[in-house]
Design a protein around this motif. Structure first.
Motif, short mmCIF file in Angstrom:
data_model
loop_
_atom_site.label_atom_id
_atom_site.label_comp_id
_atom_site.label_asym_id
_atom_site.label_seq_id
_atom_site.Cartn_x
_atom_site.Cartn_y
_atom_site.Cartn_z
N TRP A 152 0.81 -1.22 0.00
CA TRP A 152 0.00 0.00 0.00
C TRP A 152 0.85 1.28 0.00
O TRP A 152 0.30 2.37 -0.18
N THR A 153 2.14 1.17 0.23
CA THR A 153 2.97 2.38 0.37
C THR A 153 4.08 2.47 -0.66
O THR A 153 4.95 3.34 -0.57
N TYR A 211 0.33 4.39 -4.32
CA TYR A 211 0.38 4.41 -2.86
C TYR A 211 -0.86 5.10 -2.28
O TYR A 211 -1.54 5.88 -2.94
N TYR A 212 -1.15 4.81 -0.99
CA TYR A 212 -2.24 5.45 -0.27
C TYR A 212 -1.67 6.58 0.59
O TYR A 212 -0.56 6.48 1.12
N ASN A 213 -2.46 7.64 0.74
CA ASN A 213 -2.01 8.76 1.56
C ASN A 213 -2.00 8.42 3.04
O ASN A 213 -1.14 8.90 3.80
N THR A 271 3.48 7.89 2.56
CA THR A 271 2.26 7.44 3.22
C THR A 271 2.38 7.61 4.73
O THR A 271 3.39 7.23 5.33
N CYS A 327 -0.72 14.49 5.58
CA CYS A 327 -0.60 13.68 4.37
C CYS A 327 -0.13 14.50 3.18
O CYS A 327 0.60 14.02 2.31
#
Length: 674
Positions: free
Chosen positions: A66-67, A72-74, A133, A160
């Motif tokens: 996820w990173t 990627y996610y914040n 992230t 973020c």
């Protein structure tokens, strides 16, 4: 990934029970409710939820996926596994993944939980940033997870944005009070939507956001240029760069242009245009021997009674030419024929000009002079003789540090005459010239132009100007209006040149990529991005850190000049040339300034100083007169035809009148009517 005005959040539940039966999980809906509540401010979107067992590798594998990369996610929040039981391993799994820890968020979550229950001190939360992230570990209890997230969620959007790469200075315009209001911590300001993904997380320069004030110093308020990947609707509507005066821009150039480098070079014709980095002393005397200054006859002249008068008939016993070889010693009463520059025979004290003699007899074969008669007794000791070191003494300083080697000044001949083989000079910078834009085509491309195509006049014009200024110019070609292509071109160029001069791509269009590429891709610093002048307002000056092949840290200079031809030439003369002179050790720097008398009225600009193209002529009254080349639009390269100077018009309403004296910067040879 789709473009969205929301920050992306992912929820990871760590639970042996829920991993076997997801229907038992209450954590995901509890946390989703917090994000959707007023605490979330409408800034979040959920793209991913997952449940894993209490296993370090499973937790790390999920968070790493996820990173990393473009998707990627914040924000990643976990719930569960933060207690003291044998199976609680979430902190142990997450901590090694963190690049930057966030103890303040941990403290805020614990402080909030402690107001609910003293047992909150038994929690082991972790918070920090991995890559771009932000990661938070929350308790496994849905109620505890909800309380912890609510305690920090209003501030997480700002965190973020910073983690994704937004410029901190830009985000903090307006101060802490404004940030608190935007986060919903203070009433009175409506929430504004933000962009979460790194493609569009640097917004904050659009809408009604006021830009930096011009009265601040650029170094005190650095700015990040428009993010080209944010799309045309999100680009700046107003430049974030302060509008500097020309004088302030020149100060920035002087401050941030690298100091000249000292190099050792051989004495050859490549020296022309170089500046000495240290004094030069003569290795040898000039002349290195006693030499004749005329064609004639060497003789022993003296006032001593034992030495006869120089007047009379003398046998010619030897010959001395201006070429290497042994010269026989001269005796009293003898002469030796000698040519200009030839060494005097040993014991000779003077030279009689051939004009003061007549031939009396020839040798038997008729090929040589046998006797000559000297017609005067006025020859003195040392007459027509250059003594050793009479021009230059060995060890004497013949040139000083800071002096230049010109093509016509005789410096090269002086250095060569004393046997100088190597010098310390300031390295002349190598300048690369690059045009940018997919619409630009080579000026010599055959065939008709297609709609929208423009022939490249700036690059050949700038290459010529640089070479005319005495520097080596490298043609870097035309770079595409694509971020990756432009970055590659600039990186490649920095390996071979010291200064890069570009034209175009520095205005406000969505494809003007020079500034964002310099700042975002190359890690450079833009020292100014606008100048209060006409033409040339969007002129940009930047420096970029660069590591050489030997591992040394250096700095490359980039000048991004406007795309309009006249603007490019004016700004090269005004800004680039002084920087090149500094790097090469040349002084004074830049174009010479003179006073000229106007031959006509010239209109001024009330907002910006103007550099008006003129022809300067020297007339019989000893004054210099300036005549405009006509219409001065920045796109009109024809206004430079015949121009040899730039008229420095003041910022004021109205006109400068015919007959007034105005400063002008000389670009070329003055026309003479004398």
């Amino acid at each position: 990934m789709t473009d969205s005005p929301k920050l992306r959040a992912a929820i990871l539940i760590v639970s042996e029970t829920a991993s076997k039966d997801p229907t038992t999980d209450k954590g995901i809906p509890a946390l989703q409710g917090v994000f959707a509540s007023p605490k979330g401010g409408g800034k979040w979107v959920f793209d991913e939820t997952r449940i894993v067992r209490d296993n370090v590798l499973d937790i790390q594998k999920t968070i790493t996926a996820w990173t990393e990369g473009e998707d990627y996610y914040n924000l990643v929040v976990t719930s569960g596994g933060t207690g003291f039981t044998q199976k609680d391993v979430t902190p142990e799994a997450v901590t090694p993944l963190i690049h930057k820890h966030a103890p303040g968020l941990v403290h805020a979550m614990l402080a909030t939980s402690l107001t609910v229950t003293p047992f909150a001190m038994m929690a082991r939360p972790v918070a920090g940033v991995r890559n771009k992230t932000l990661i938070l570990t929350l308790p496994g209890s849905p109620k505890g997870a909800k309380e912890n997230l609510e305690a920090v969620l209003p501030q997480l959007a700002h965190a973020c944005q910073q983690a994704a790469g937004a410029d901190s200075r830009t985000l903090h315009i307006g101060g802490t009070e404004k940030l608190e209001k935007e986060a919903g911590l203070k009433p009175g300001v409506q929430e504004t939507s933000v962009h979460g993904h790194h493609h569009h997380s640097h917004d904050h320069g659009h809408g009604g956001h006021s830009g930096p004030k011009a009265h601040t110093k650029p170094e005190d308020r650095p700015h990040i240029s428009n993010d080209p990947s944010a799309g045309p609707s999100r680009r700046y509507r107003e430049s974030p760069y302060p509008m500097l005066s020309v004088d302030d821009a020149l100060k920035q150039i002087d401050e941030h242009t690298p100091m000249p480098q000292v190099v050792k070079v051989r004495v050859d014709d490549e020296l022309v245009g170089s500046v000495l980095a240290e004094d030069v002393t003569a290795r040898e005397a000039v002349p290195a021997f006693r030499a004749s200054t005329v064609d004639g006859y060497a003789i022993i002249a003296s006032n001593h009674v034992m030495v006869p008068s120089t007047k009379g008939v003398f046998p010619v016993t030897g010959i001395s030419h201006a070429q290497p070889g042994q010269v026989p010693e001269l005796m009293i009463g003898e002469v030796a024929r000698i040519t200009t520059g030839a060494p005097l025979p040993p014991k000779a004290t003077a030279v009689v000009m051939v004009e003061d003699t007549v031939l009396r007899s020839m040798t038997e074969d008729g090929n040589e002079e046998d006797e000559i008669e000297i017609l005067t007794d006025a020859i003195k000791v040392g007459e027509n003789v250059r003594e050793v070191g009479s021009d230059v003494k060995a060890g004497e300083v013949i040139m000083r540090k800071g002096e230049g080697i010109t093509a016509v000044g005789g410096e090269f001949g002086l250095l060569a005459s004393v046997g100088t083989q190597e010098l310390s000079v300031y390295k002349k910078p190598v300048i690369g010239v690059l045009s940018t834009g997919d619409e630009i085509v080579p000026h010599d491309r055959p065939g008709e132009l297609q709609l929208g195509e423009v022939r490249d006049t700036n690059r050949p014009t700038l290459l010529t100007a640089i070479k005319g200024s005495g520097f080596e110019a490298v043609d870097l070609g035309i770079a595409s209006d694509k971020p990756g292509a432009l970055e590659r071109t600039l990186r490649d160029a920095m390996r071979t040149v010291d200064v890069i001069v570009t034209s175009g791509g520095v205005s406000m269009g969505e494809l003007d990529l020079l500034k964002p590429t310099i700042e975002r891709a190359l890690g450079g610093t833009i020292h100014f991005g606008r100048v209060s002048m006409k033409p040339g307002k969007p002129t940009t000056f930047a420096t970029v850190p660069f590591k050489t092949n030997t591992g040394e840290d250096e700095k490359r200079v980039i000048f991004s000049l406007p795309g309009n031809p006249a603007s490019a030439v004016v700004t090269y003369s005004l800004f680039v040339l002084p920087a090149l002179h500094k790097m090469a050790g040349v002084s004074p720097r830049g174009l010479p300034k003179v006073k000229v008398v106007l031959e006509q009225d010239v209109r001024c600009d009330g907002k910006r100083g103007e550099y008006h193209r003129v022809v300067v002529t020297a007339k019989s009254d000893g004054l210099l007169y300036a005549t405009s080349t006509g219409f001065q639009r920045s796109s009109r390269i024809g206004s430079f035809k015949g121009a040899n100077a730039l008229l420095c018009l003041p910022t004021r309403e109205g006109s400068v009148q015919k007959g007034e004296k105005v400063d002008a910067l000389l670009m070329g040879k003055i026309v003479s009517e004398l």
